[in-house]
Design a protein around this motif. Structure first.
Motif, PDB file in Angstrom:
ATOM      1  N   LEU A  24      35.546  -4.797  61.939  1.00 36.13           N
ATOM      2  CA  LEU A  24      35.317  -4.138  60.970  1.00 36.13           C
ATOM      3  C   LEU A  24      33.588  -4.298  61.084  1.00 36.13           C
ATOM      4  N   ASN A  25      32.585  -3.409  61.143  1.00 35.93           N
ATOM      5  CA  ASN A  25      31.499  -2.692  61.377  1.00 35.93           C
ATOM      6  C   ASN A  25      30.579  -2.099  60.537  1.00 35.93           C
ATOM      7  N   ARG A  26      29.330  -1.763  61.194  1.00 38.39           N
ATOM      8  CA  ARG A  26      28.085  -0.848  60.393  1.00 38.39           C
ATOM      9  C   ARG A  26      28.784  -0.313  59.197  1.00 38.39           C
ATOM     10  N   LEU A  27      28.652   0.993  59.496  1.00 41.01           N
ATOM     11  CA  LEU A  27      28.696   1.686  57.435  1.00 41.01           C
ATOM     12  C   LEU A  27      30.552   1.631  57.178  1.00 41.01           C
ATOM     13  N   LYS A  28      31.122   1.447  58.366  1.00 43.24           N
ATOM     14  CA  LYS A  28      32.866   1.408  57.537  1.00 43.24           C
ATOM     15  C   LYS A  28      32.901   0.451  57.203  1.00 43.24           C
ATOM     16  N   LEU A  29      32.242  -0.862  57.804  1.00 46.17           N
ATOM     17  CA  LEU A  29      32.706  -2.601  56.708  1.00 46.17           C
ATOM     18  C   LEU A  29      31.255  -2.030  55.655  1.00 46.17           C
ATOM     19  N   LEU A  30      30.407  -1.544  55.622  1.00 49.15           N
ATOM     20  CA  LEU A  30      29.630  -1.649  54.636  1.00 49.15           C
ATOM     21  C   LEU A  30      30.463  -0.821  52.823  1.00 49.15           C
ATOM     22  N   LYS A  31      31.067   0.409  53.606  1.00 45.94           N
ATOM     23  CA  LYS A  31      32.024   1.307  52.590  1.00 45.94           C
ATOM     24  C   LYS A  31      33.326   0.697  52.842  1.00 45.94           C
ATOM     25  N   SER A  32      34.207  -0.123  53.709  1.00 45.99           N
ATOM     26  CA  SER A  32      35.036  -1.583  52.462  1.00 45.99           C
ATOM     27  C   SER A  32      34.783  -2.229  52.133  1.00 45.99           C
ATOM     28  N   ILE A  33      33.293  -3.061  52.045  1.00 40.54           N
ATOM     29  CA  ILE A  33      33.379  -4.042  51.526  1.00 40.54           C
ATOM     30  C   ILE A  33      33.101  -3.409  49.637  1.00 40.54           C
ATOM     31  N   TRP A  34      32.370  -2.348  49.931  1.00 42.28           N
ATOM     32  CA  TRP A  34      31.680  -1.180  48.658  1.00 42.28           C
ATOM     33  C   TRP A  34      33.166  -1.555  47.699  1.00 42.28           C
ATOM     34  N   ILE A  35      34.164  -1.106  48.315  1.00 42.92           N
ATOM     35  CA  ILE A  35      35.846  -0.426  47.531  1.00 42.92           C
ATOM     36  C   ILE A  35      36.326  -1.784  46.979  1.00 42.92           C
ATOM     37  N   ALA A  36      36.467  -2.595  48.455  1.00 47.52           N
ATOM     38  CA  ALA A  36      37.023  -3.300  47.273  1.00 47.52           C
ATOM     39  C   ALA A  36      36.464  -4.348  46.170  1.00 47.52           C
ATOM     40  N   GLN A  37      34.967  -4.721  46.551  1.00 47.91           N
ATOM     41  CA  GLN A  37      34.166  -5.711  45.235  1.00 47.91           C
ATOM     42  C   GLN A  37      34.561  -4.088  44.024  1.00 47.91           C
ATOM     43  N   ASN A  38      34.720  -3.218  44.080  1.00 45.02           N
ATOM     44  CA  ASN A  38      34.578  -1.977  43.275  1.00 45.02           C
ATOM     45  C   ASN A  38      36.146  -3.020  42.330  1.00 45.02           C
ATOM     46  N   ASN A  39      37.580  -2.799  43.552  1.00 41.68           N
ATOM     47  CA  ASN A  39      38.386  -3.296  43.179  1.00 41.68           C
ATOM     48  C   ASN A  39      39.193  -4.315  42.801  1.00 41.68           C
ATOM     49  N   GLY A  40      38.727  -5.814  42.436  1.00 40.26           N
ATOM     50  CA  GLY A  40      38.974  -6.517  42.048  1.00 40.26           C
ATOM     51  C   GLY A  40      38.656  -7.648  43.249  1.00 40.26           C
ATOM     52  N   TYR A  41      38.169  -7.323  44.479  1.00 34.11           N
ATOM     53  CA  TYR A  41      37.897  -8.165  45.324  1.00 34.11           C
ATOM     54  C   TYR A  41      37.048  -9.019  45.036  1.00 34.11           C
ATOM     55  N   ILE A  42      36.911 -10.413  45.877  1.00 36.76           N
ATOM     56  CA  ILE A  42      35.138 -11.516  44.924  1.00 36.76           C
ATOM     57  C   ILE A  42      34.968 -12.377  46.569  1.00 36.76           C
ATOM     58  N   SER A  43      36.330 -12.147  47.047  1.00 32.54           N
ATOM     59  CA  SER A  43      36.323 -12.874  48.776  1.00 32.54           C
ATOM     60  C   SER A  43      35.991 -12.551  50.107  1.00 32.54           C
ATOM     61  N   ILE A  44      35.137 -12.241  50.796  1.00 35.63           N
ATOM     62  CA  ILE A  44      34.925 -11.442  51.757  1.00 35.63           C
ATOM     63  C   ILE A  44      35.032 -12.777  52.680  1.00 35.63           C
ATOM     64  N   ASP A  45      35.803 -12.617  54.029  1.00 35.53           N
ATOM     65  CA  ASP A  45      36.109 -13.853  55.612  1.00 35.53           C
ATOM     66  C   ASP A  45      35.040 -12.856  56.790  1.00 35.53           C
ATOM     67  N   THR A  46      34.337 -13.934  57.363  1.00 32.71           N
ATOM     68  CA  THR A  46      33.848 -13.133  58.615  1.00 32.71           C
ATOM     69  C   THR A  46      33.155 -13.985  58.940  1.00 32.71           C
ATOM     70  N   SER A  47      33.019 -13.997  59.952  1.00 35.56           N
ATOM     71  CA  SER A  47      32.737 -14.873  62.013  1.00 35.56           C
ATOM     72  C   SER A  47      31.384 -14.587  61.967  1.00 35.56           C
ATOM     73  N   ARG A  48      30.831 -15.849  62.949  1.00 32.87           N
ATOM     74  CA  ARG A  48      29.715 -16.062  63.644  1.00 32.87           C
ATOM     75  C   ARG A  48      30.139 -14.799  64.681  1.00 32.87           C
ATOM     76  N   SER A  49      31.296 -15.092  65.061  1.00 33.57           N
ATOM     77  CA  SER A  49      32.353 -14.220  66.666  1.00 33.57           C
ATOM     78  C   SER A  49      32.511 -12.966  65.938  1.00 33.57           C
ATOM     79  N   TYR A  50      32.600 -12.335  65.031  1.00 29.68           N
ATOM     80  CA  TYR A  50      32.966 -10.650  64.364  1.00 29.68           C
ATOM     81  C   TYR A  50      31.679  -9.849  64.813  1.00 29.68           C
ATOM     82  N   GLY A  51      30.496 -10.589  65.294  1.00 30.82           N
ATOM     83  CA  GLY A  51      29.048  -9.854  65.245  1.00 30.82           C
ATOM     84  C   GLY A  51      29.298  -8.900  63.996  1.00 30.82           C
ATOM     85  N   ASN A  52      29.333  -9.141  62.414  1.00 29.31           N
ATOM     86  CA  ASN A  52      29.475  -7.740  61.385  1.00 29.31           C
ATOM     87  C   ASN A  52      29.033  -8.897  60.571  1.00 29.31           C
ATOM     88  N   GLU A  53      28.029  -9.784  60.431  1.00 28.31           N
ATOM     89  CA  GLU A  53      27.790 -10.834  58.887  1.00 28.31           C
ATOM     90  C   GLU A  53      26.618 -10.161  59.227  1.00 28.31           C
TER      91      GLU A  53
END
Length: 278
Positions: A24-53
């Motif tokens: 995931l990246n850019r606006l799709k990623l932003l939207k996914s994280i927004w949905i996730a944290q509004n539905n109980g997620y508090i943990s996000i996993d990424t990596s330097r190599s994903y290019g989405n930090e």
């Protein structure tokens, strides 16, 4: 929904389920994280190599602005940065992209045979300085861990590996448990491989519990005390993935799922991967 937690070997509490973000990246990623944290997620996993930090950093700013929600952030040391040899610089750059001055969990993404011992020793220094809450590894086989532990001052808190019912990795899980290393699974539903998703046992269990097959698999992770980070960019699936804390599988059902193992990978084997391509 009551999100479950596990305590790592240094006392840090980590959510048992989080949001995977590759690719995931850019606006799709932003939207996914927004949905996730509004539905109980508090943990996000990424990596330097994903290019989405950088986009995760933008998401964190948005969340802080509107919700003031503290998230558990995991990022990883990439292979290119291992080769450069300056782990501190790599972490600082990741933090700058994320817009943070502290990372909850910092993982070494791959056991590059030429650099992973030296990289780990640098990660230990960063942990002692309090820049990260815990340090761990990804994609380490037993022989990688054995070599690391001979040189390490700090035992990894996590070993994040490909793990799903077709690749249960029980010998490695047993070894990690004996050393106090928590297992975390990526690709927990094997990228929706039909070989797994259409398995009759899992289909029957999904009917019994009125859950989807991915939910059965994620619950199997939880029953086995495995941290899991399913990725999704779809609202319904993001919500579905965390809706697994209102039922339990029986011990017999867990064992039946354990027995589906075929040592079948959908991602790279750490012993054969080209470290210049991951």
């Amino acid at each position: 929904m009551n999100l479950e937690f596990i305590t790592l070997n240094n006392g840090l509490k980590m959510p048992m389920l989080g949001l995977g973000t590759y690719p995931l990246n850019r606006l799709k990623l932003l939207k996914s994280i927004w949905i996730a944290q509004n539905n109980g997620y508090i943990s996000i996993d990424t990596s330097r190599s994903y290019g989405n930090e950088k986009w995760i950093g933008r998401s964190l700013k948005l969340i802080n602005l509107f919700n003031n929600q503290k998230l558990f952030i995991t990022t990883k040391l990439g292979n290119s940065d291992q080769r450069k040899g300056n782990v501190r610089k790599a972490l600082k750059e990741s933090m700058d992209r994320l817009g943070v001055n502290y990372v909850d969990l910092y993982l070494m993404h791959w056991p590059n045979p030429d650099t992973y011992i030296a990289s780990w020793k640098q990660m230990e220094v960063l942990y002692k300085e309090g820049l990260v809450g815990a340090i761990g590894v990804c994609n380490f086989h037993k022989h990688h861990l054995e070599k690391l532990l001979k040189e390490a001052e700090i035992v990894p808190a996590i070993n994040q590996i490909e793990l799903h019912p077709l690749l249960t990795q029980e010998p490695l899980r047993d070894y990690c448990k004996s050393k106090g290393i928590q297992i975390e699974s990526y690709s927990p539903v094997a990228r929706m491989d039909p070989k797994l998703i259409e398995n009759p046992l899992l289909v029957n269990l999904s009917k019994k519990y009125n859950k989807t097959v991915p939910q059965i698999i994620l619950r199997w992770n939880i029953e086995n005390k495995i941290v899991t980070i399913p990725k999704s960019g779809t609202k319904n699936r993001i919500i579905e993935n965390i809706d697994i804390f209102d039922f339990k599988l029986t011990s017999d059902e867990v064992e039946q799922i354990n027995n589906l193992n075929e040592d079948y990978r959908v991602r790279y084997n750490p012993d054969t991967v080209d470290y210049y391509k991951v």
